[in-house]
Write a protein that holds these residues in place. Sequence first.
Motif, short mmCIF file in Angstrom:
data_model
loop_
_atom_site.label_atom_id
_atom_site.label_comp_id
_atom_site.label_asym_id
_atom_site.label_seq_id
_atom_site.Cartn_x
_atom_site.Cartn_y
_atom_site.Cartn_z
N GLY A 256 -14.05 80.69 -64.80
CA GLY A 256 -15.15 81.44 -64.23
C GLY A 256 -16.47 81.10 -64.91
O GLY A 256 -17.50 80.93 -64.26
N LYS A 257 -16.42 80.99 -66.25
CA LYS A 257 -17.63 80.63 -66.99
C LYS A 257 -18.06 79.20 -66.67
O LYS A 257 -19.26 78.90 -66.60
CB LYS A 257 -17.38 80.78 -68.49
N LEU A 258 -17.06 78.31 -66.48
CA LEU A 258 -17.39 76.95 -66.09
C LEU A 258 -18.07 76.93 -64.72
O LEU A 258 -19.03 76.19 -64.49
CB LEU A 258 -16.12 76.09 -66.08
N GLY A 259 -17.54 77.76 -63.80
CA GLY A 259 -18.15 77.85 -62.47
C GLY A 259 -19.58 78.38 -62.55
O GLY A 259 -20.48 77.90 -61.84
N MET A 260 -19.79 79.39 -63.42
CA MET A 260 -21.14 79.93 -63.59
C MET A 260 -22.08 78.86 -64.14
O MET A 260 -23.22 78.73 -63.68
CB MET A 260 -21.10 81.14 -64.53
N ALA A 261 -21.58 78.11 -65.13
CA ALA A 261 -22.40 77.03 -65.69
C ALA A 261 -22.71 75.97 -64.63
O ALA A 261 -23.81 75.43 -64.58
CB ALA A 261 -21.69 76.40 -66.88
N PHE A 262 -21.72 75.71 -63.78
CA PHE A 262 -21.91 74.72 -62.71
C PHE A 262 -22.97 75.21 -61.72
O PHE A 262 -23.83 74.43 -61.28
CB PHE A 262 -20.58 74.48 -62.00
N ASN A 263 -22.91 76.50 -61.38
CA ASN A 263 -23.91 77.05 -60.46
C ASN A 263 -25.29 77.05 -61.09
O ASN A 263 -26.30 76.81 -60.41
CB ASN A 263 -23.51 78.47 -60.06
N GLU A 264 -25.35 77.34 -62.41
CA GLU A 264 -26.63 77.29 -63.10
C GLU A 264 -27.19 75.87 -63.10
O GLU A 264 -28.39 75.66 -62.92
CB GLU A 264 -26.48 77.80 -64.54
N MET A 265 -26.29 74.90 -63.28
CA MET A 265 -26.72 73.50 -63.21
C MET A 265 -27.24 73.18 -61.82
O MET A 265 -28.26 72.48 -61.67
CB MET A 265 -25.56 72.58 -63.57
N ALA A 266 -26.53 73.70 -60.80
CA ALA A 266 -26.97 73.46 -59.43
C ALA A 266 -28.35 74.07 -59.18
O ALA A 266 -29.21 73.47 -58.52
CB ALA A 266 -25.95 74.04 -58.45
N ASN A 267 -28.57 75.29 -59.73
CA ASN A 267 -29.88 75.93 -59.58
C ASN A 267 -30.96 75.09 -60.26
O ASN A 267 -32.07 74.93 -59.72
CB ASN A 267 -29.85 77.33 -60.18
N SER A 268 -30.62 74.57 -61.45
CA SER A 268 -31.59 73.74 -62.17
C SER A 268 -31.89 72.46 -61.41
O SER A 268 -33.05 72.05 -61.30
CB SER A 268 -31.05 73.40 -63.57
N LEU A 269 -30.83 71.85 -60.86
CA LEU A 269 -31.03 70.63 -60.07
C LEU A 269 -31.85 70.91 -58.82
O LEU A 269 -32.72 70.11 -58.44
CB LEU A 269 -29.68 70.02 -59.69
N ASP A 270 -31.57 72.06 -58.20
CA ASP A 270 -32.31 72.44 -57.00
C ASP A 270 -33.79 72.65 -57.35
O ASP A 270 -34.69 72.19 -56.63
CB ASP A 270 -31.71 73.71 -56.41
N ALA A 271 -34.01 73.37 -58.47
CA ALA A 271 -35.39 73.60 -58.90
C ALA A 271 -36.07 72.29 -59.28
O ALA A 271 -37.25 72.08 -58.98
CB ALA A 271 -35.40 74.57 -60.08
N LEU A 272 -35.30 71.40 -59.95
CA LEU A 272 -35.86 70.11 -60.34
C LEU A 272 -36.21 69.27 -59.12
O LEU A 272 -37.26 68.63 -59.07
CB LEU A 272 -34.86 69.36 -61.22
#
Length: 508
Positions: A256-272
Motif C-alpha cells: 500500500g505504501k509502495l502504491g502511495m509512493a507510486f501515485n505521488e511519483m505520478a503526481n510529480s511527473l504530471d506536475a513536471l
Amino acid sequence: MSAKTKLGRLISNNIFTKYFILFATIFLVVLTILGTTLTFLVHAYTQNENTRLLKENTQYIAGSIRTTFIAQDMNRRYSVEKDMLCSSLNVISNSIDADVFVCDVEGNIIMCKEMADVLPFLGELPGCDYHRGNFVGDSLLKSVYEGGYVGKGSVNGQSSYIVGCPIYSRNTINGADQIIGSVFAITHNNSDRLAHAVTRMFIISAIACLLIGFICIWLLTKNFVKPLKQMSTAAKKFAIGDFSYRVSISSDDELGKLGMAFNEMANSLDALESSRRSFVSNVSHELRTPMTSIGGFIDGILDGTIPRDKADYYLNIVSSEIKRLSRLVVAMLNMSRIESGSFEMKPSNYDLSDQIIHVLLTFEQKIEEKNIEIQGLENINPVYIVADTDMIYQVVYNIFDNAVKFTNDGGYIRIEMIETEDEIETHIKNSGIGIDKDELSRVFERFYKVDKSRSLDAKGAGLGLYIVKMMVDMHSGSIWAKSDDESSAEFIFRLPKSYKPINKKEKK
C-alpha cells in the motif's frame, strides 16, 4: 516457437504464476514433511508400546515358570500345572494379540495357547498344528540366553516383532541359577498397518487441505500481485506520456505504501509535465512578443510604412525590445545553470548593507521620478556575510526592481536589517499595490505573474523572483513574501553569515 516454449516463457515472465508455484511448492513440502514425521512417530510409538507389552508378559510368564517348574519339567509331559500355564498363554496371547509360547533349552516348542484345554495323549501334551515342526534357531536362542532378545524378523512369511526371555531355575545341587528354557512372544507388524492407516488418513486430509490451500494461495497471490500489475500498467502509460493513471490502494502495508509512493511519483511527473508544457508555452510567448515587435518595426522602416523622421523613435523601441530579449535569455541561461548545478559560486566576505545602498543608487533616477521616500537607511549598520557577491547582488536588485516598479507615486520603500548570531534577515517593504493572500505562495514560481493585482509588470517574464529564490536557496537561506493589506507588499530574505552551500542531493 513450440507451445512448450511459449508456456515456459509465460511462466517465467508471469509473477503471479511464479508466486503461486512458489507458495504451492512450500505448502506441499511442509505437508510432506509433516506427513513423513507423523508416520514415523506413529510407527515408532506403536513399536515401542508393542515391545514393552511383549517384554512385560514374557517376563511375567518366565517368572511364573521359575517358581513352578524345574529343569526336568521342561518337556511335553502332561501335568496340571502345564495345562494351567497353557490356559494362561491362551488368555495372554488373545489379550495382547500375540503368539506366546514356551521352548525348552533346545528351542523345541513345548507349551502354547493351542494346547490349552486339550486332552493329553499317552501322558503328553499333544502338538498343535500351528506350531508343528517349528522350533527356534540356535542364533536366536543364543541371543535370548545372553540376556533377552528384542527384534524384528519373519515368521511364517510375515514381518513380525519377536521378544524372547530366558527362563531361569535354581540348581538344587549348587544353588546357582540355570537356564531351563525360554519364552517367546511374536506379534505381526501391526504397527506398520497402523502407520499405513494413519498415512492413508493423512493423505486424504492433505488432499482436502491442498485444495483449500491452493484456492487460498491463488486468491492471496492474485491480491498480492494486483497492485504490481497496476504499477506495471501505470509505468507503460507513463512511458507514452499519459500521467492520468493511478494505482488503487486498499491496504496500509508495504504494498500500500509502495502504491502511495507510486501515485505521488505520478503526481510529480504530471506536475513536471504540466510545468514543462507551461515552460515551453511561456518561453515561446515571451520570445515571440519582442521578436514580433522587432520584426514589425524593422519591416515598417524598410518598406517605408514608418516615416523616416520617426525611424529613430521606433529604433529606440527595437533597442528596448532587444535588451528585454537579452535579459530574458540571460535569465533563462542562469536558471538552467542553477537547476543543472553547473552554476559556479564564488563566495567572499563583504558588507551586505553597503551592497544594498549601491543597488539603491542604480535606481536613483526612477526613485526621484516617482518621488519615492526611502526609509530605514539611517538604522542600517555594516553587516558582513560570506556569500557569492554577484548572486546576492542579483537577489537584492530584483527585489528593489519590483519594489520601485510597483510603489505608487509619492510612496515609500522601507529597509530593515535584523542581525542575529548566525543569520541576517533583510526586510524590503513598499507601498502601492499589495498581493492577494492566495497568490503569496506562488510569486516565486517560474513564469508566474500576479496579473490581477500587479499587472503593471506587463513586460516581465516571471523569472526574476523564481531565480531569486533559487539563489537564496543555494546559500541555505530562505525568502518569502508578505502583504498585510492591499496597499503594501514586503519581501524578506534570510541568509547565514557563514557560507553554507545547500547539498545538491538533499535538494533533489
